[in-house]
Structures are given as structure tokens and as C-alpha cells.
Design an enzyme around this catalytic site. Structure first.
Site, PDB file in Angstrom:
ATOM      1  N   GLY A   1      39.373   0.590 -37.046  1.00 20.60           N
ATOM      2  CA  GLY A   1      40.555   1.156 -36.427  1.00 20.60           C
ATOM      3  C   GLY A   1      40.815   2.604 -36.826  1.00 20.60           C
ATOM      4  O   GLY A   1      40.265   3.107 -37.799  1.00 20.60           O
TER       5      GLY A   1
ATOM      6  N   ARG B   1      30.902   2.577 -23.487  1.00 27.68           N
ATOM      7  CA  ARG B   1      30.993   2.754 -22.033  1.00 27.68           C
ATOM      8  C   ARG B   1      30.164   3.927 -21.515  1.00 27.68           C
ATOM      9  O   ARG B   1      29.968   4.075 -20.308  1.00 27.68           O
ATOM     10  CB  ARG B   1      32.464   2.894 -21.609  1.00 27.68           C
ATOM     11  CG  ARG B   1      33.207   1.569 -21.626  1.00 27.68           C
ATOM     12  CD  ARG B   1      34.714   1.750 -21.563  1.00 27.68           C
ATOM     13  NE  ARG B   1      35.249   2.251 -22.821  1.00 27.68           N
ATOM     14  CZ  ARG B   1      36.529   2.578 -23.009  1.00 27.68           C
ATOM     15  NH1 ARG B   1      37.394   2.463 -22.027  1.00 27.68           N
ATOM     16  NH2 ARG B   1      36.928   3.013 -24.188  1.00 27.68           N
TER      17      ARG B   1
ATOM     18  N   GLY C   1      33.415   6.051 -33.593  1.00 25.56           N
ATOM     19  CA  GLY C   1      33.227   5.036 -32.558  1.00 25.56           C
ATOM     20  C   GLY C   1      31.882   5.186 -31.847  1.00 25.56           C
ATOM     21  O   GLY C   1      31.255   6.244 -31.870  1.00 25.56           O
TER      22      GLY C   1
ATOM     23  N   TYR D   1      -5.009  33.752 -22.046  1.00 24.41           N
ATOM     24  CA  TYR D   1      -5.358  32.555 -22.814  1.00 24.41           C
ATOM     25  C   TYR D   1      -6.831  32.248 -22.651  1.00 24.41           C
ATOM     26  O   TYR D   1      -7.314  32.070 -21.526  1.00 24.41           O
ATOM     27  CB  TYR D   1      -4.489  31.403 -22.294  1.00 24.41           C
ATOM     28  CG  TYR D   1      -4.577  30.113 -23.074  1.00 24.41           C
ATOM     29  CD1 TYR D   1      -4.556  30.110 -24.456  1.00 24.41           C
ATOM     30  CD2 TYR D   1      -4.651  28.897 -22.402  1.00 24.41           C
ATOM     31  CE1 TYR D   1      -4.615  28.915 -25.163  1.00 24.41           C
ATOM     32  CE2 TYR D   1      -4.705  27.703 -23.096  1.00 24.41           C
ATOM     33  CZ  TYR D   1      -4.689  27.713 -24.481  1.00 24.41           C
ATOM     34  OH  TYR D   1      -4.747  26.526 -25.165  1.00 24.41           O
TER      35      TYR D   1
ATOM     36  N   ASP E   1      36.574  12.889 -29.021  1.00 29.19           N
ATOM     37  CA  ASP E   1      36.161  12.756 -27.619  1.00 29.19           C
ATOM     38  C   ASP E   1      37.154  13.394 -26.641  1.00 29.19           C
ATOM     39  O   ASP E   1      37.216  13.015 -25.487  1.00 29.19           O
ATOM     40  CB  ASP E   1      35.932  11.284 -27.269  1.00 29.19           C
ATOM     41  CG  ASP E   1      37.196  10.439 -27.377  1.00 29.19           C
ATOM     42  OD1 ASP E   1      38.228  10.960 -27.848  1.00 29.19           O
ATOM     43  OD2 ASP E   1      37.141   9.254 -26.999  1.00 29.19           O
TER      44      ASP E   1
ATOM     45  N   ALA F   1      -0.126  43.392  -6.005  1.00 26.14           N
ATOM     46  CA  ALA F   1       0.207  41.995  -5.709  1.00 26.14           C
ATOM     47  C   ALA F   1      -0.866  41.053  -6.250  1.00 26.14           C
ATOM     48  O   ALA F   1      -2.040  41.409  -6.329  1.00 26.14           O
ATOM     49  CB  ALA F   1       0.339  41.816  -4.197  1.00 26.14           C
TER      50      ALA F   1
END
Ligand code: UD1
Ligand code: MG
Length: 482
Positions: free
Chosen positions: A84, A19, A15, A395, A110, A388
Site C-alpha cells: 500500500g 494494466r 507498483g 568498408y 505515474d 550523382a
């Protein structure tokens, strides 16, 4: 091999799920780390069926690709047009060469809350009773949209399933509904599907008609009532998806808590089905644990953290952190406000502190990176301290390079480690250094401009300014204090 092991499980997933209002087919929507159909397959696998067939139709390329990723052992049957549920099962049986000897279990793709346990009970009831078909039913507060279970007024035996759209007034009042889950005798199912007609309000081949057909032919028809009606809920829209996620999440958290994990606020804690815990782990509010995340004994995570595929060692503390594919060692300390990216490996008792980002970085036992740093493509030894606001400059605009820092190093605040570069064991670096050359073990590296003070500059260049006045005051002898 269990006597109740079915010959096949057929999962209906053809299906569209209109919805959901989505570009993604309904059965691929996710909850708790798995797709809807993934949950159904996991439950089906607990039955150890000889064959597992998923009937696909709408957006079948996407669905088939997904099935190949999550469960390469499933077979797929194509239902090109959705005529179906009966037609869908027919397509599934065709994939298996028509009729099948033994039990065939049919589930919808589902219904993610369905448990393997419930499927096993259904299969056991079916076999024990010697039924031709056994339907899983449930009493629901609101039966709107569901097929109704019609029972004989005297014997209570199930006589038919009537779809909502085909039901009359008294049938609409029935609250026992068809979950869409069945166990069938494989050969009788194939025969009966050949007799299903399409003279109903939707012009479809209803699987549910098989029940009446078998009963009229004199076969045993049974029902098994699910203990918890919420388990059989089908997902049709995103409201129901969210409700199901809530239910499944609560189920997972309940299991964890009963196994000795403290979940401080279940309402704001979200976990995937694949997450694992050891006892005495603690999860603080606002925390999302995803994928293969594992919390070892006494590990403490949160508040406000998202961990994906991350292992947290025993007694480690992870606070206000986002982590993806990382490993946190035992008794390590992470955060608050850390970002651990893939390939981060933090050693025993190490610390990755506030506003620290790491990537592809191995941080040795007892090493500390307490504040405001980026550590990318690095190996750091044991018991070193990174000052710190340090940046591992990995890079060059084209390629990524590696930095190696030894054990027992003390690097100054505000350092740039321009990779590739190596700092030997026991070395120090001065604050504010841009380290471009290797530092031998035990050396102090200083790589910054010399400081020069130009005295009286403010008085000359900014006369009368607040700064000049402050400097003037400071240059006077303090008064009244000795
Ligand atoms: C179906 C049942 C109903 C039951 C309800 C439970 C029938 C006729 N009705 O109704 O009794 O109460 O499920 O949720 O069986 N599908 C296909 N191909 C199709 C049609 C459907 O694969 O041609 C799949 C859908 O993807 C879905 C499942 O079958 O996974 C159920 O289909 P759906 O249209 O949702 O049936 P309901 O009307 O909900
Ligand atoms: Mg439905």
C-alpha cells in the site's frame, strides 16, 4: 533558498502497473522523450528538495538502473512487497532515517503531466496555512477508481479521503478526488503512518488514512485544488499513456508557438521535452523532433521528417529527412529524402540532396552532394561538387577507412572513392571512375574502361528485331525535312 523548499520529496514507484501488459515496468514507459518517472522527477527537482527518494519494488533493478542514468542524485528505498501507499511512504522515510523535520512532499511515479509549478503552489499553500497535511485535489468528470475527498458539510473542511472500493453511495457521487500528491509535516507524517491500519477492502496501508488520523488528533488539514484536472492524471494503461502524450505534446507545441515558432500542423508534429527552438523556425506536418534537437532562427523542417539529437542552423531547410546526431549548418539545404547518420556535419550553405546518405562526414561550406550518393567516413572541403550516384567506399569488409576530398573539386557522376584515398584541391574526376589512388590537386583523374563501338552488330546478330528495324530507319536520310 526558498522558504518552501521541502526537506524531501518521496516518489512512489514500486507498483507493477499490470494494466500496461508490458515487460517494461510502468514508470519506465516513455512519452515526449522521458520516462514517466523521469517527468515526475523533473517536476520534483523544481522544488529543489534537500532529499529526493524514489520508492522502488517491482522490477527494481531496471528502475534503479534507469534512475542512475537520468538523475544520479536520487536515493532509492526498497519496498519489497507492495503493501500500500502508506507502507511505501514509510519505506521512503526509513531511507531518510525515519521522521524528517520540515515538509515532505509525496507524489506518484505515474503522473507525468504534473508540473513543477503545481508542486510549488502546493508547497507554498501548505507552508503559508501552517497545515499538517495539504492534499492536491481535482474535480474530474469521471471519478472512477480515485479516492474521494470528503468535506465537512458546514465548514467545507476536508475530513477524510475514502478509496473508491471503500466508498458508500453518497461518497461515490463526489467528483473531487485525491490526486495522490501531498505535502506533509515530516514528523507528523511519520507518527501518523505508525497508526495506519489495514482493515480496508484491499488489506493495505493507505497513505490517505493519514489525513483522517491527523485531523482527529486536532491538526490542520488542507486541500489545494489543481486548476487543470488533466495534470494529475495517473497512467494505468496504454490508452491513458497515449492521451497523456497528446496533452504534453500540445503543451510543448503551444509554448513553442507562443515563443515565435510556426507549427503548421500541431496534430501531426511530435516533440520531446528536450527540443529547443529559436524564433521564426517553421515545422511542417508529419515531423518528429527528438532528444537534443535544436532549430535555429528561421530553420525550416519537414514535412515528414524525424530529427534526433540534431542541430539545424539558421535559415537551413530540411525536407523529408531522417537525421540522427547530425549538424546542419546555417542556410544549408537537406533532402528531400536524405538520411543523415551520426557524425554528419554539414557546412554553411552546403547541400545534401535527394537519396543521399551520410555518416561520420564533414561537408564544407557551399559543397553540394545533390543526388543518390553514400558519403561515409569522409571530409570534403569547400565549394566542391560531388556527382550523382557516388559512393564513398569506406568498408573493406573488416575496417572502415577515410576519404578526403579537397575544396573546389568537381567529381564526376557514378564515382567510387575507394578509401583510404585523397583528392587534392581543385581536382576533377571523370564520370564512372573507380578512384583507388590519390589524385593530386588540379588533376583530372580518369579511371574507367575505354569505350568501343562495334558497328552493325545489331543488324548482324539480331536481324529482324525491333531494334534492328529502328536502327535501319535511323540510318536512312530523313524524308520530307530539309
Ligand atoms: C491512489 C490513492 C487514491 C488516489 C489515486 C490517484 C491511496 C490508498 N489511494 O490510488 O486516493 O485517488 O492514487 O491516482 O493512496 N505504490 C507503491 N507501493 C504500494 C502501492 C502503490 O509504490 O504498495 C505506488 C504505485 O506504484 C503508484 C502509486 O503508488 O505509483 C499509486 O498506487 P496505485 O496502486 O496506483 O493507487 P490507486 O489505487 O490508483
Ligand atoms: Mg493509480
Amino acid at each position: 533558498m526558498s522558504a518552501n523548499r521541502p526537506a524531501a520529496v518521496v516518489v512512489l514507484a514500486a507498483g507493477e502497473g499490470t494494466r500496461m501488459k508490458s515487460a517494461t515496468p510502468k514508470v519506465l514507459h516513455e512519452l515526449c522523450g522521458r520516462s514517466l518517472v523521469g517527468h515526475v522527477l523533473a517536476a520534483a527537482r523544481e522544488l529543489e528538495p534537500e532529499n529526493l527518494v524514489v520508492v522502488v519494488g517491482h522490477a527494481r533493478e531496471k528502475v534503479v538502473a534507469h534512475l542512475g542514468e537520468i538523475d544520479p542524485g536520487v536515493r532509492t528505498a526498497v519496498q519489497a512487497e507492495q503493501n500500500g501507499t502508506g507502507h511505501a511512504v514509510r519505506m521512503g522515510l526509513e531511507e531518510l532515517g525515519g521522521g524528517v523535520d520540515g515538509t515532505v512532499v509525496v507524489v506518484c511515479g505515474d503522473t507525468p503531466l504534473l508540473t513543477g509549478e503545481t508542486l510549488k503552489n502546493l508547497a507554498a499553500t501548505h507552508t503559508t496555512a501552517g497545515n499538517a497535511v495539504t492534499v492536491l485535489t481535482a474535480e474530474v468528470p469521471d471519478a472512477t477508481g480515485y479516492g474521494r475527498i470528503v468535506r465537512d458539510g458546514v465548514s467545507g473542511a476536508v475530513t477524510a479521503i475514502v478509496e473508491h472500493k471503500d466508498a458508500d453511495g453518497s461518497q461515490l457521487a463526489i467528483r473531487e478526488i485525491n490526486s495522490g500528491v501531498f505535502a506533509f509535516d515530516g514528523q507528523l507524517l511519520a507518527d501518523a503512518l505508525g497508526k495506519v491500519r489495514t482493515d480496508n477492502s484491499q488489506g493495505e496501508e493507505y497513505l490517505t488514512d493519514v489525513l483522517g488520523i491527523l485531523r482527529e488528533a486536532g491538526h490542520r488539514v488542507g486541500a489545494s485544488i489543481a486548476g487543470d484536472h488533466r495534470e494529475i492524471a495517473g497512467i494505468n494503461n496504454r490508452v491513458q499513456l497515449a492521451e497523456a502524450r497528446r496533452i504534453l505534446n500540445d503543451r510543448l507545441l503551444t509554448q513553442a508557438m507562443l515563443a515565435g515558432v510556426s507549427i503548421i500542423d500541431p496534430a501531426s508534429t511530435w516533440v520531446d521535452v528536450t527540443v529547443t527552438f529559436e524564433r521564426d523556425a517553421i515545422v511542417h506536418p508529419g515531423t518528429q523532433l527528438q532528444g537534443a534537437t535544436h532549430l535555429a532562427e528561421g530553420a525550416e523542417v519537414g514535412p515528414n521528417s524525424r530529427l534526433n539529437d540534431t542541430r539545424v542552423g539558421a535559415g537551413a531547410r530540411v525536407d523529408n529527412t531522417v537525421a540522427n546526431n547530425a549538424e546542419v549548418g546555417p542556410q544549408a539545404n537537406v533532402g528531400p529524402f536524405a538520411y543523415l547518420r551520426p557524425g554528419t556535419c554539414i557546412g554553411l550553405k552546403a547541400k545534401v540532396g535527394t537519396y543521399v546518405e551520410t555518416k561520420n562526414a564533414t561537408i564544407g561550406e557551399g559543397t553540394k552532394i545533390p543526388h543518390l550518393s553514400y558519403v561515409g567516413d569522409a571530409t570534403i572541403g569547400e565549394y566542391s561538387n560531388i556527382g550523382a550516384a557516388s559512393v564513398f567506399v569506406n568498408y573493406d569488409g573488416k575496417d572502415k577507412h577515410h576519404t578526403t576530398i579537397g575544396s573546389h573539386c568537381r567529381t564526376g557522376s557514378d564515382n567510387m572513392f575507394v578509401a583510404p584515398v585523397t583528392i587534392g584541391d581543385g581536382a576533377y574526376t571523370a564520370a564512372g571512375s573507380v578512384i583507388t589512388k590519390d589524385v593530386p590537386p588540379g588533376s583530372l583523374a580518369v579511371a574507367r574502361g575505354q569505350q568501343r563501338n562495334i558497328e552493325g552488330w545489331v543488324a548482324r546478330k539480331r536481324p529482324g528485331s525491333a531494334a534492328a528495324k529502328a536502327a535501319e530507319v535511323a540510318s536512312r536520310e530523313p524524308e520530307g525535312e530539309a
